[in-house]
Scaffold this motif. Structure first.
Motif, PDB file in Angstrom:
ATOM      1  N   ALA B 124     -83.087  24.674   3.716  1.00 34.76           N
ATOM      2  CA  ALA B 124     -81.746  25.239   3.907  1.00 34.76           C
ATOM      3  C   ALA B 124     -81.420  26.233   2.788  1.00 34.76           C
ATOM      4  N   GLY B 127     -83.083  29.362   3.455  1.00 31.15           N
ATOM      5  CA  GLY B 127     -82.354  30.132   4.461  1.00 31.15           C
ATOM      6  C   GLY B 127     -81.274  30.984   3.806  1.00 31.15           C
ATOM      7  N   VAL B 128     -80.558  30.404   2.852  1.00 32.30           N
ATOM      8  CA  VAL B 128     -79.508  31.133   2.135  1.00 32.30           C
ATOM      9  C   VAL B 128     -80.121  32.273   1.314  1.00 32.30           C
ATOM     10  N   TYR B 168     -77.115  33.616  10.011  1.00 36.39           N
ATOM     11  CA  TYR B 168     -76.040  32.680   9.655  1.00 36.39           C
ATOM     12  C   TYR B 168     -75.834  31.667  10.789  1.00 36.39           C
ATOM     13  N   SER B 170     -77.941  30.614  12.932  1.00 35.46           N
ATOM     14  CA  SER B 170     -79.043  29.655  12.998  1.00 35.46           C
ATOM     15  C   SER B 170     -78.961  28.661  11.835  1.00 35.46           C
ATOM     16  N   LEU B 171     -78.586  29.138  10.661  1.00 38.61           N
ATOM     17  CA  LEU B 171     -78.452  28.249   9.501  1.00 38.61           C
ATOM     18  C   LEU B 171     -77.303  27.254   9.708  1.00 38.61           C
ATOM     19  N   GLU B 174     -78.498  24.533  11.914  1.00 34.90           N
ATOM     20  CA  GLU B 174     -79.445  23.681  11.194  1.00 34.90           C
ATOM     21  C   GLU B 174     -78.715  22.708  10.247  1.00 34.90           C
ATOM     22  N   ALA B 196     -73.159  30.323   2.696  1.00 33.08           N
ATOM     23  CA  ALA B 196     -73.789  31.141   3.732  1.00 33.08           C
ATOM     24  C   ALA B 196     -72.750  32.031   4.411  1.00 33.08           C
TER      25      ALA B 196
END
Lengths: 243, 243
Positions: B124, B127-128, B168, B170-171, B174, B196
């Motif tokens: 995660a 991802g950021v 964003y 998709s994150l 998640e 995010a």
């Protein structure tokens, strides 16, 4: 003759300033309305209402552009003195803050869709509604301080922003607890947290308006640092994973 | 003589414009730096670093005020033509957007404290970090489009903002799944979601800069509506309460 021309310029400038002041009052009314409508849509879970709030934001954006162009045309054509320039700079800043409040209301309007569930306790929604009332009062008082050029009222707005921050902190804690105890509330809770955060930020923008007014009236910024009570950005709470 | 005076005024105006352009470049560099530092502090969980980012934001605020005052003094003293006024209006808007990017970086810096846990998967955080890279590219290209007065590059920035929005979304999905599956990750996950969201909004501000550049170069706004791919504000996902 020279005096006559100066008089004429001063009168034209005063008329411009009056028009700008009217435009700010109109933007202030629109921003208030957007906040009220957005939270109303949120509390009632009315998606169509939320969408109308989203669409209406473009009006506030357009009004800000109007203020900006009018202010700059005024500066360019009237060549105002330093003290009058300060007033126009303040007006530009206030229009900017009102536009940002509109953006935040729009974001709440967008989230109505995601909040279409029955899982979150009414109590949490009431917390958001209560924050909204405080934010509206603060915004109205900030706009009044501008209309009345009242520096004391502006200081009062600055000091009261703490209440909203404290209420946000407490709501944040409450929502976090719900979410950890019942994972079924996580999606709903997050949307509500974002809404609450938006309202907390509106309080900051109302305070910025008050600061702009104070600067216009006094010629300098607030003396001491603004009090802050939103402690959530650094918040870690004890986890209850034993449910 | 009249021509000589006009020449002199034009030269003085050009010098003012050059100085304003330099100030924007400086603000742009500061905003980039703040974003890099904030996410670095976040990924490493370095609280002291996060605090330094928070403190450094006041510099960006001060620079925005400087641009504002310089721009207004330029308008008041040089009485520029419509096309030159348009450039100054664009500069005021860009400074405002950069200041807002700074505010968002500051908010990430504040959250480093709350993220001091080991519960959230590294994935995660990656991802950021990836969103950050995209946002930085977008910001740099927006600033380049300003430095080069390149309307085509500005359009390109506008079109690429969608990528950040999609990432964003998709994150968000998640993180929501993690939080619902393991309530111990809720506090951490919420802070990360706010971070995010801040980066996603920086993408919006980079796009606003591109729009301001396009307006300066072309004299009108982008023709069609900006593409949007952040679908999270209306997102409700299937709940997994069977963990």
């Amino acid at each position: 003759m020279a005096i006559a021309i100066t008089d004429h310029t001063t009168k034209a400038f005063d008329a411009d300033l009056l028009e700008l002041t009217r435009m700010i009052a109109e933007m202030g009314g629109l921003a208030e309305r957007q906040l009220i409508e957005a939270v109303d849509a949120l509390v009632k879970g009315d998606r169509a209402h939320g969408e109308r709030v989203v669409l209406a934001d473009s009006l506030l954006d357009a009004r800000q552009r109007d203020v900006e162009l009018k202010a700059i045309a005024t500066i360019a054509t009237r060549q105002p003195m330093a003290i009058d320039l300060r007033e126009i700079v303040g007006i530009l800043r206030i229009a900017n803050e009102l536009e940002r409040i509109g953006d935040l209301a729009k974001n709440i309007g967008k989230r109505v869709d995601g909040l279409n569930g029955e899982l979150m306790p009414r109590k949490a929604l009431r917390g958001v509604a209560h924050m909204t009332e405080l934010a509206l009062h603060l915004l109205r008082d900030a706009l009044d301080s501008f209309a009345e050029k009242d520096g004391t009222k502006a200081i009062d707005v600055r000091n009261r922003d703490e209440e909203i921050d404290a209420m946000y902190t407490s709501l944040f804690r409450e929502l976090l607890t719900y979410m950890m105890e019942d994972p079924g509330t996580v999606a709903f809770g997050i949307h509500l947290l974002f809404c609450a955060k938006n309202i907390e930020r509106m309080g900051d923008h109302a305070t910025n308006i008050a600061e702009a007014v104070y600067y216009m009236v006094e010629g300098h910024a607030f003396a001491n640092e603004r009090p802050k009570a939103d402690a959530t950005s650094g918040m870690t709470i004890a986890f209850n994973t034993s449910h």
